[in-house]
Design a protein around this motif. Structure first.
Motif, PDB file in Angstrom:
ATOM      1  N   ASP A 297       4.373  -1.876 -11.557  1.00  0.00           N
ATOM      2  CA  ASP A 297       3.126  -1.192 -11.883  1.00  0.00           C
ATOM      3  C   ASP A 297       2.845  -0.032 -10.932  1.00  0.00           C
ATOM      4  O   ASP A 297       2.138   0.915 -11.289  1.00  0.00           O
ATOM      5  CB  ASP A 297       1.952  -2.171 -11.830  1.00  0.00           C
ATOM      6  CG  ASP A 297       1.955  -3.160 -12.985  1.00  0.00           C
ATOM      7  OD1 ASP A 297       2.641  -2.880 -13.979  1.00  0.00           O
ATOM      8  OD2 ASP A 297       1.290  -4.207 -12.874  1.00  0.00           O
ATOM      9  N   ALA A 298       3.384  -0.094  -9.721  1.00  0.00           N
ATOM     10  CA  ALA A 298       3.079   0.920  -8.713  1.00  0.00           C
ATOM     11  C   ALA A 298       4.125   2.025  -8.613  1.00  0.00           C
ATOM     12  O   ALA A 298       3.818   3.132  -8.167  1.00  0.00           O
ATOM     13  CB  ALA A 298       2.920   0.260  -7.344  1.00  0.00           C
TER      14      ALA A 298
ATOM     15  N   THR B  18      11.756   0.198 -13.901  1.00  0.00           N
ATOM     16  CA  THR B  18      12.043  -0.603 -15.095  1.00  0.00           C
ATOM     17  C   THR B  18      12.094  -2.061 -14.664  1.00  0.00           C
ATOM     18  O   THR B  18      12.721  -2.398 -13.658  1.00  0.00           O
ATOM     19  CB  THR B  18      13.412  -0.214 -15.695  1.00  0.00           C
ATOM     20  OG1 THR B  18      13.387   1.169 -16.069  1.00  0.00           O
ATOM     21  CG2 THR B  18      13.724  -1.065 -16.921  1.00  0.00           C
ATOM     22  N   LEU B  19      11.430  -2.918 -15.419  1.00  0.00           N
ATOM     23  CA  LEU B  19      11.374  -4.341 -15.091  1.00  0.00           C
ATOM     24  C   LEU B  19      12.149  -5.151 -16.118  1.00  0.00           C
ATOM     25  O   LEU B  19      11.970  -4.980 -17.323  1.00  0.00           O
ATOM     26  CB  LEU B  19       9.920  -4.822 -15.057  1.00  0.00           C
ATOM     27  CG  LEU B  19       9.697  -6.330 -14.876  1.00  0.00           C
ATOM     28  CD1 LEU B  19      10.221  -6.808 -13.537  1.00  0.00           C
ATOM     29  CD2 LEU B  19       8.214  -6.655 -15.025  1.00  0.00           C
ATOM     30  N   VAL B  20      13.018  -6.036 -15.630  1.00  0.00           N
ATOM     31  CA  VAL B  20      13.779  -6.948 -16.481  1.00  0.00           C
ATOM     32  C   VAL B  20      13.493  -8.367 -16.002  1.00  0.00           C
ATOM     33  O   VAL B  20      13.615  -8.661 -14.808  1.00  0.00           O
ATOM     34  CB  VAL B  20      15.294  -6.666 -16.396  1.00  0.00           C
ATOM     35  CG1 VAL B  20      16.078  -7.710 -17.194  1.00  0.00           C
ATOM     36  CG2 VAL B  20      15.605  -5.261 -16.899  1.00  0.00           C
TER      37      VAL B  20
ATOM     38  N   PRO C 280       5.372 -12.183 -11.205  1.00  0.00           N
ATOM     39  CA  PRO C 280       4.252 -11.298 -10.862  1.00  0.00           C
ATOM     40  C   PRO C 280       4.512 -10.422  -9.633  1.00  0.00           C
ATOM     41  O   PRO C 280       3.967  -9.318  -9.539  1.00  0.00           O
ATOM     42  CB  PRO C 280       3.100 -12.285 -10.619  1.00  0.00           C
ATOM     43  CG  PRO C 280       3.416 -13.440 -11.504  1.00  0.00           C
ATOM     44  CD  PRO C 280       4.910 -13.568 -11.437  1.00  0.00           C
ATOM     45  N   HIS C 281       5.346 -10.898  -8.703  1.00  0.00           N
ATOM     46  CA  HIS C 281       5.667 -10.078  -7.536  1.00  0.00           C
ATOM     47  C   HIS C 281       6.440  -8.823  -7.948  1.00  0.00           C
ATOM     48  O   HIS C 281       6.205  -7.738  -7.398  1.00  0.00           O
ATOM     49  CB  HIS C 281       6.494 -10.893  -6.538  1.00  0.00           C
ATOM     50  CG  HIS C 281       5.707 -11.889  -5.768  1.00  0.00           C
ATOM     51  ND1 HIS C 281       5.595 -11.851  -4.398  1.00  0.00           N
ATOM     52  CD2 HIS C 281       4.967 -12.953  -6.170  1.00  0.00           C
ATOM     53  CE1 HIS C 281       4.835 -12.856  -3.976  1.00  0.00           C
ATOM     54  NE2 HIS C 281       4.457 -13.546  -5.051  1.00  0.00           N
ATOM     55  N   LEU C 282       7.362  -8.982  -8.887  1.00  0.00           N
ATOM     56  CA  LEU C 282       8.134  -7.830  -9.362  1.00  0.00           C
ATOM     57  C   LEU C 282       7.288  -6.935 -10.253  1.00  0.00           C
ATOM     58  O   LEU C 282       7.418  -5.705 -10.226  1.00  0.00           O
ATOM     59  CB  LEU C 282       9.384  -8.306 -10.114  1.00  0.00           C
ATOM     60  CG  LEU C 282      10.588  -8.814  -9.311  1.00  0.00           C
ATOM     61  CD1 LEU C 282      11.104  -7.741  -8.363  1.00  0.00           C
ATOM     62  CD2 LEU C 282      10.314 -10.085  -8.570  1.00  0.00           C
ATOM     63  N   ARG C 283       6.393  -7.543 -11.032  1.00  0.00           N
ATOM     64  CA  ARG C 283       5.501  -6.733 -11.868  1.00  0.00           C
ATOM     65  C   ARG C 283       4.595  -5.860 -11.022  1.00  0.00           C
ATOM     66  O   ARG C 283       4.261  -4.733 -11.384  1.00  0.00           O
ATOM     67  CB  ARG C 283       4.657  -7.655 -12.759  1.00  0.00           C
ATOM     68  CG  ARG C 283       5.449  -8.369 -13.838  1.00  0.00           C
ATOM     69  CD  ARG C 283       4.569  -9.264 -14.678  1.00  0.00           C
ATOM     70  NE  ARG C 283       5.357 -10.310 -15.331  1.00  0.00           N
ATOM     71  CZ  ARG C 283       4.968 -11.554 -15.460  1.00  0.00           C
ATOM     72  NH1 ARG C 283       3.786 -11.942 -14.993  1.00  0.00           N
ATOM     73  NH2 ARG C 283       5.743 -12.435 -16.065  1.00  0.00           N
TER      74      ARG C 283
ATOM     75  N   ASP D 207       0.805  -1.225   0.000  1.00  0.00           N
ATOM     76  CA  ASP D 207       0.000   0.000   0.000  1.00  0.00           C
ATOM     77  C   ASP D 207       0.840   1.278   0.000  1.00  0.00           C
ATOM     78  O   ASP D 207       0.296   2.381  -0.049  1.00  0.00           O
ATOM     79  CB  ASP D 207      -0.944   0.010   1.203  1.00  0.00           C
ATOM     80  CG  ASP D 207      -0.210   0.011   2.544  1.00  0.00           C
ATOM     81  OD1 ASP D 207       1.006  -0.288   2.548  1.00  0.00           O
ATOM     82  OD2 ASP D 207      -0.848   0.294   3.570  1.00  0.00           O
ATOM     83  N   ARG D 208       2.175   1.133  -0.001  1.00  0.00           N
ATOM     84  CA  ARG D 208       3.037   2.318   0.017  1.00  0.00           C
ATOM     85  C   ARG D 208       3.984   2.383  -1.176  1.00  0.00           C
ATOM     86  O   ARG D 208       4.829   3.280  -1.263  1.00  0.00           O
ATOM     87  CB  ARG D 208       3.836   2.363   1.324  1.00  0.00           C
ATOM     88  CG  ARG D 208       2.962   2.377   2.567  1.00  0.00           C
ATOM     89  CD  ARG D 208       3.698   2.822   3.789  1.00  0.00           C
ATOM     90  NE  ARG D 208       4.153   4.199   3.684  1.00  0.00           N
ATOM     91  CZ  ARG D 208       4.815   4.844   4.651  1.00  0.00           C
ATOM     92  NH1 ARG D 208       5.097   4.215   5.783  1.00  0.00           N
ATOM     93  NH2 ARG D 208       5.213   6.100   4.489  1.00  0.00           N
TER      94      ARG D 208
END
Length: 372
Positions: free
Chosen positions: A216-217, A222-224, A209-212, A186-187
């Motif tokens: 997203d927040a 940047t996601l690799v 999905p945890h890193l995505r 939530d932060r």
């Protein structure tokens, strides 16, 4: 090593930008063995051990600990080394520490890299059960199945498995307590620092999905995703992690180019860039990254002071073409013609009258062009 500080290892030039590297639960700073030496070419790398892991004292953490408690230990280590702001990269629990710092101590972070980690770790129950069993039976059973938790089938790193086997049970359990209580979902929107997220596609502990979810927040994220990597990506896929981190940490070149333009002017830099060839490209990168991105951005000296030093050095070595460029730069940095003249007069004493004579001629021409 003082009992009040996390065990750590420092590598790289003392004047380089600082990068702190955090480990995962059950490992030591050896997790970074295949990555840290390469990063230390351009960074002052500080890698640390969790309490009760590697060389860190078990008493640094107690039952019921939080990720925030570990983060405070990291800040205490940084303070003891005279480090103010730093880049941070961490794996799993080490990544959670980085997220906590980004939310609660954003003033300390230059950038953040979260590797095979999460803003939450699947709820408290499994971690509470693991902590209870470790307190009852020790950690040997965890060492036996560590390769299956950490790596893809057929791959292992014996040194890291040994780290798990030798971890202090009480300290390990307290780290489990910290993971059980951790939830920053939530932060995440509060995180403003530039953030790299690295996910291992074969990671079953903190799957992509945890890193995505973090990506997203966080606005500057940047996601690799790394094919073939499981939970301890820096040990299993060091080259891929190194490539991602180098790109992420490349603030020196960007920052250096900005300073280079401020000091030398757009016309000069644009001209240098237009003349760049494949043969000179690495040299231009070197100038932007090191001279302008590290030396000229060091706040120890002002730009006025750096200009005076640079003028003197150029006179001493007879580099009059460069001197002309830096006379213009000195004016941009706030030196008056009288101050520039005083610097050149000083060079007559310490560099020789003929050198100063040529320098005065060069400077007078540049200043006359400026007036005209």
């Amino acid at each position: 090593m003082t009992e009040n500080l996390l065990n750590h290892r420092v590598e790289g030039p003392a004047s380089a930008p600082v990068l702190l590297l955090g480990p995962s639960l059950g490992t030591s700073y050896a997790l970074w063995d295949a990555v840290a030496p390469e990063l230390s070419v351009t960074q002052r790398v500080v890698r640390w051990d969790l309490p009760g892991h590697g060389g860190s004292a078990p008493g640094l953490i107690k039952a019921g600990a939080t990720v925030g408690d570990i983060a405070e230990l990291v800040l205490a280590l940084a303070d003891s080394l005279g480090i103010g702001r730093f880049a941070y990269a961490g794996v799993s629990l080490g990544g959670a520490v980085g997220l906590h710092l980004a939310v609660h101590h954003p003033d300390r972070l230059e950038s953040l890299a979260v590797i095979c980690s999460s803003a939450h770790f699947g709820g408290s129950r499994a971690w509470e059960e693991r902590a209870e069993r470790v307190r009852r039976e020790g950690v040997e059973w965890l060492a036996e199945n560590a390769p299956g938790r950490w790596f893809t089938p057929g791959f292992t790193v014996p040194r890291l498995v040994e780290d798990q086997r030798t971890a202090d049970p009480e300290a390990y359990a307290a780290c489990c307590d910290a993971l059980a209580a951790f939830d920053l979902r939530d932060r995440l929107g509060e995180i403003a620092v530039r953030t790299l997220l690295i996910a291992g596609r074969q990671d079953t502990a903190t799957p992509p999905p945890h890193l995505r979810e973090i990506a997203d927040a966080v606005a500057a994220a940047t996601l690799v995703e790394l094919p073939g990597a499981a939970h301890l990506a820096p040990a299993q896929c060091p080259e891929a992690v190194l490539t991602a981190l180098r790109s992420h940490l490349d603030g020196g070149a960007r920052r250096g180019m900005a300073v280079r333009r401020e000091v030398l002017g757009d016309a000069h830099v644009d001209g240098a860039q237009s003349r760049q060839t494949p043969f000179t490209a690495r040299f231009q990168d070197f100038i932007s990254r090191y001279a302008w991105g590290e030396i000229w951005t060091d706040p120890t000296l002002s730009r006025r002071e750096r200009s005076m030093i640079t003028l003197t050095a150029l006179v001493a070595h007879g580099h009059y073409d460069e001197l002309a460029m830096h006379v213009r730069a000195a004016r941009r940095n706030g030196l008056t013609p009288q101050e520039i003249g005083a610097v050149l007069l000083q060079t007559a004493v310490y560099c020789g009258v003929p050198a100063a004579n040529s320098a005065f001629a060069t400077a007078q021409r540049v200043l006359a062009e400026e007036e005209g």
